[in-house]
Design an enzyme around this catalytic site. Structure first.
Site, PDB file in Angstrom:
ATOM      1  N   THR A  13      -4.534  -7.102  -1.882  1.00 34.81           N
ATOM      2  CA  THR A  13      -5.069  -6.533  -3.108  1.00 34.81           C
ATOM      3  C   THR A  13      -6.106  -7.448  -3.743  1.00 34.81           C
ATOM      4  O   THR A  13      -7.111  -6.994  -4.271  1.00 34.81           O
ATOM      5  CB  THR A  13      -3.907  -6.298  -4.104  1.00 34.81           C
ATOM      6  OG1 THR A  13      -2.692  -6.289  -3.377  1.00 34.81           O
ATOM      7  CG2 THR A  13      -4.036  -4.981  -4.768  1.00 34.81           C
TER       8      THR A  13
ATOM      9  N   LEU B  72      -1.985  -0.125  -1.108  1.00 31.83           N
ATOM     10  CA  LEU B  72      -2.294  -1.010   0.019  1.00 31.83           C
ATOM     11  C   LEU B  72      -1.006  -1.752   0.362  1.00 31.83           C
ATOM     12  O   LEU B  72      -0.690  -2.789  -0.214  1.00 31.83           O
ATOM     13  CB  LEU B  72      -3.398  -2.007  -0.351  1.00 31.83           C
ATOM     14  CG  LEU B  72      -3.817  -2.967   0.766  1.00 31.83           C
ATOM     15  CD1 LEU B  72      -4.570  -2.234   1.874  1.00 31.83           C
ATOM     16  CD2 LEU B  72      -4.681  -4.110   0.231  1.00 31.83           C
ATOM     17  N   ALA B  73      -0.245  -1.169   1.312  1.00 29.20           N
ATOM     18  CA  ALA B  73       1.034  -1.775   1.688  1.00 29.20           C
ATOM     19  C   ALA B  73       0.771  -2.993   2.569  1.00 29.20           C
ATOM     20  O   ALA B  73       0.005  -2.929   3.527  1.00 29.20           O
ATOM     21  CB  ALA B  73       1.891  -0.753   2.443  1.00 29.20           C
ATOM     22  N   HIS B  74       1.385  -4.120   2.216  1.00 29.63           N
ATOM     23  CA  HIS B  74       1.209  -5.318   3.035  1.00 29.63           C
ATOM     24  C   HIS B  74       2.267  -6.353   2.673  1.00 29.63           C
ATOM     25  O   HIS B  74       2.923  -6.260   1.655  1.00 29.63           O
ATOM     26  CB  HIS B  74      -0.185  -5.923   2.862  1.00 29.63           C
ATOM     27  CG  HIS B  74      -0.494  -6.386   1.467  1.00 29.63           C
ATOM     28  ND1 HIS B  74      -0.642  -5.506   0.409  1.00 29.63           N
ATOM     29  CD2 HIS B  74      -0.682  -7.607   0.933  1.00 29.63           C
ATOM     30  CE1 HIS B  74      -0.919  -6.175  -0.691  1.00 29.63           C
ATOM     31  NE2 HIS B  74      -0.946  -7.473  -0.420  1.00 29.63           N
ATOM     32  N   SER B  75       2.401  -7.339   3.561  1.00 26.89           N
ATOM     33  CA  SER B  75       3.223  -8.499   3.255  1.00 26.89           C
ATOM     34  C   SER B  75       2.460  -9.725   3.731  1.00 26.89           C
ATOM     35  O   SER B  75       1.258  -9.649   3.967  1.00 26.89           O
ATOM     36  CB  SER B  75       4.596  -8.375   3.916  1.00 26.89           C
ATOM     37  OG  SER B  75       5.410  -9.441   3.485  1.00 26.89           O
TER      38      SER B  75
END
Lengths: 93, 160
Positions: A13, B72-75
């Site tokens: 992001t 915004l999917a994330h890790s």
């Protein structure tokens, strides 16, 4: 002018925010650079920043910092970022 | 073309196996799982990464919903990331993520990163593309994975 874009991980992001904040700086004709940080390191990184850009939730988690904190709702709306950044720069004097 | 890792093209990071439209999801966990399954299908991650993306939202909240209708999917970079990649799950019906300003979500973009830099060029391009409101609308209305990739390809071609 140093800006800090803050997100949870500092890899997703915040890069979206950094890209569109750079565009906003261009729009305003302001010379500056934008760095990114995750929420864990943001308090330290914010010490040397003029303006911190982040979401409402993460701003609450970040708490009080010396920099102007700008809460952005839509990270891909360059007009929103430009308007809020302009107000923050004026407030800072 | 240089060896610079920032040169990963958006379209290369998003192969057709990583794109789906009309995805059914009952809640935000299923929506992220759909984006995670697409990362697995394209060889970017293992299933463990999908659980890590869900864990990110459980710990840090729905801040990943960075624009109206878009998550915004994330890790973090982790052993469950096999290579840098993106996925695209356009939902059949929007689902709430609990975000004050940007709910409900219609599109989940999954991001897997091997480090802090390799993906940043593709992500910067993605940011500029999503900032283009007309392109964004066309992408959200696309009815097939091929159409999504064609719109991205047109955008990327116009930028070089």
């Amino acid at each position: 002018m140093k800006l800090l874009a803050v997100c949870g991980m500092g890899i997703g992001t915040s890069i979206i925010l950094k890209t569109n904040a750079e565009k906003a700086l261009q729009n305003l004709g302001v010379d500056g650079e934008v760095e990114v940080a995750d929420i864990g390191t943001a308090r330290g990184a914010a010490v040397t920043a003029d303006v911190v850009l982040t979401s409402g939730e993460l701003a609450a988690e970040l708490g009080e910092v010396p920099a102007q904190v700008v809460v952005v709702d839509n990270f891909v709306d360059v007009d929103e970022i430009t308007g809020k950044l302009s107000a923050a720069i004026q407030a800072r004097g | 073309m240089t060896a610079n890792s920032q040169q990963i093209a958006l379209l290369d990071a998003l192969p057709e196996t990583a794109v789906a439209v009309g995805v059914r999801a009952a809640d935000w966990r299923e929506a992220i799982t759909a984006a995670g399954d697409l990362l697995v299908a394209s060889g970017a991650t293992t299933d463990a990464y999908t659980a890590e993306m869900i864990d990110t939202v459980e710990r840090l909240g729905p801040y990943i919903v960075l624009a109206p209708g878009l998550a915004l999917a994330h890790s973090r970079p982790s052993p469950s990331v096999l290579r840098t990649g993106l996925s695209w799950a356009a939902l059949a019906a929007p689902v709430p993520f609990g975000h004050e300003a940007n709910d409900p979500v219609r599109l989940v973009i999954g991001l897997a990163a091997v480090d802090h830099d390799a993906h940043s060029g593709a992500l910067a391009k993605l940011a500029r593309m999503l900032a283009d409101a007309g392109r964004m609308r066309a992408l959200q209305d696309a009815t097939s994975a091929a159409e999504v990739r064609r719109l991205i390809s047109e955008y990327e071609g116009g930028q070089e």
